[in-house]
Scaffold this active site. Structure first.
Site, PDB file in Angstrom:
ATOM      1  N   PRO A  84       3.060   2.674  14.889  1.00  0.00           N
ATOM      2  CG  PRO A  84       1.635   2.561  13.055  1.00  0.00           C
ATOM      3  CD  PRO A  84       2.780   3.309  13.604  1.00  0.00           C
ATOM      4  CB  CYS A  85       2.501  -2.890  17.022  1.00  0.00           C
ATOM      5  SG  CYS A  85       2.950  -4.601  17.151  1.00  0.00           S
ATOM      6  CD  GLN A  86       2.281  -0.459  10.208  1.00  0.00           C
ATOM      7  OE1 GLN A  86       3.385   0.076  10.190  1.00  0.00           O
ATOM      8  NE2 GLN A  86       1.321  -0.134   9.355  1.00  0.00           N
TER       9      GLN A  86
END
Ligand SMILES: C[S@@+](CC[C@H](N)C(=O)[O-])C[C@H]1O[C@@H](n2cnc3c(N)ncnc32)[C@H](O)[C@@H]1O
Length: 412
Positions: A84-86
């Site tokens: 995921p993009c975090q």
């Protein structure tokens, strides 16, 4: 030639593994795969992965809980994973390998831990293209932190935003892929004389697997250099990353490249010839989707009490069968404007789970180990498998043309 030992992280239903299993020279052996859906008792994706792949260790544990020893034992040559993009911002720490601490629960730091424990030759990662622009208040910071970390770990990297439909697939799915290779391997040495633009247009990993024109889109070429201090990058760096780029020794060149388009597969080519009637919409349900997909302006009140107008543009009532599908989300098949609705043979209907699999290039019924809702969800999370096969073929070319002898690798 010996096989490359692959570790698959955030494996889902195995898109990377499947793609690598389909390469020309069958050089990949996935020896360890990890998949764990947080806070879910039933592990649909893992159960499917476990059913479909027979060899190697299949781990169904939070990656953060896997021991360093277990990771070392994999002896990985290649690490792959979509994550995921975090928030990748970091602060300084007094100890720790990189001397920095990232936010807790950010999975990129788990990938870093896997790299530190295995020192693979190659790393192939996938993420949403928003990663290049995040966060909105400091554009490009997260990706720069990632590149700085990759540099610090002893790797060079290339990236490319690829829309699967541009290279012949049935879905308009845009994702950023990052390919990193160890600085001390023969491939890196052999490429070091090629300038960055030549790499991005012709000779680099993505240019070879996914050809582009030898000119930038709208003169968009730019370069910069990362500070050697990651905390400074995290605090200050802001930059516009284009869809292609390369980072070697902290020096970045990025270009907006133009794909040499391949004929996309239209939706009509992947439809099943017979479907169950449960996928057909009655008039009432269709009207509901029509409303959701229509353009609208709605008065809303924000948390602070401000009135504002929420507006969204209109979409056609049904998806065109002459175009590739739109991006599948995990909400596919639910009452949601992004769910595909098609019209054929006088019926309006959902796409079936098999059609969802075909949009990603998975074999039919790959996910029939789980209920329909979970099948759509897993396909919304997955990647377009043939893209990975093309990348795998390119890694095999690198292995063949630039072999490494053991002593070189041990030098690391
Ligand atoms: C974007 S999906 C990857 C999908 C995969 N590439 C495929 O083809 O199916 C990310 C996956 O990471 C898993 N995941 C999330 N947090 C995790 C964690 N802490 N440990 C292990 N897996 C995790 C999710 O369950 C999800 O399946």
């Amino acid at each position: 030639m010996s096989k490359l030992r692959v570790v698959e992280l955030f494996a889902g239903v195995g898109g990377f593994r499947l793609g690598l299993d389909n390469t020309r020279q069958e050089m990949f052996d996935t020896v360890w795969g990890n998949q764990w859906e947080p806070s879910k008792k039933v592990q649909h994706a893992f159960d499917c992965y476990n059913e479909r792949f027979k060899s190697g260790v299949k781990s169904n544990e939070d990656i953060a809980k896997v021991s360093d020893k277990e990771l070392q034992d994999t002896q990985a040559d290649v690490i792959v994973g979509g994550f995921p993009c975090q928030d990748y911002s970091v602060a300084r720490s007094l100890n720790g390998e990189l001397g920095i601490v990232g936010k807790k629960g950010v999975l990129f730091w788990e990938i870093v831990r896997v790299i530190q424990n295995t020192i693979p030759k190659f790393i192939l990662l996938e993420n949403v293209d928003r990663l290049l622009k995040s966060p909105s208040k400091q554009r490009g910071r997260d990706f720069a932190v990632m590149l700085s970390t990759i540099n610090e770990l002893g790797y060079e990297a290339e990236w490319r935003v690829i829309n699967a439909a541009d290279y012949g697939n049935a879905q308009r799915r845009r994702r950023v892929f990052i390919f990193a290779y160890r600085k001390n391997i023969n491939y890196a040495n052999s490429m070091s004389n090629n300038n960055a633009e030549d790499m991005l247009y012709n000779r680099g990993f993505f240019a070879r697997a996914f050809p582009v024109e030898s000119r930038p889109y709208k003169e968009r070429v730019s370069s910069t250099e990362l500070s050697g201090d990651i905390v400074q990058v995290s605090d200050k760096f802001t930059f516009k990353f284009f869809n292609s780029g390369i980072m070697r020794d902290g020096k970045i060149t990025t270009i907006d490249t133009i794909p040499i388009f391949e004929k996309p597969t239209p939706l009509k080519d992947i439809l099943e010839s017979e479907i169950d009637e449960k996928y057909i919409l009655d008039d009432q349900k269709f009207e509901k989707f029509k409303y959701l997909r229509g353009g609208k302006k709605i008065e809303r009140v924000s948390k602070d009490g401000y009135k504002y107008t929420y507006s969204e543009g209109g979409m056609s009532d049904v998806d065109s069968l002459d175009l590739p599908g739109r991006t599948m989300l995990t909400s596919e098949g639910t009452v949601n404007r992004s769910t595909h609705i098609i019209e054929e043979k006088g019926f309006r209907r959902f796409i079936t789970p098999v059609e969802a699999e075909r949009l990603n290039g998975f074999p039919d019924n790959w996910t029939n180990t789980m209920p329909d809702r979970a099948r759509y969800f897993c396909m919304g999370n997955a990647l377009v498998v043939p893209l990975i096969t093309r990348m795998g073929n390119e890694i095999e070319n690198i292995e063949k043309v630039f072999p490494d002898n053991l002593s070189q690798i041990e030098l690391f």
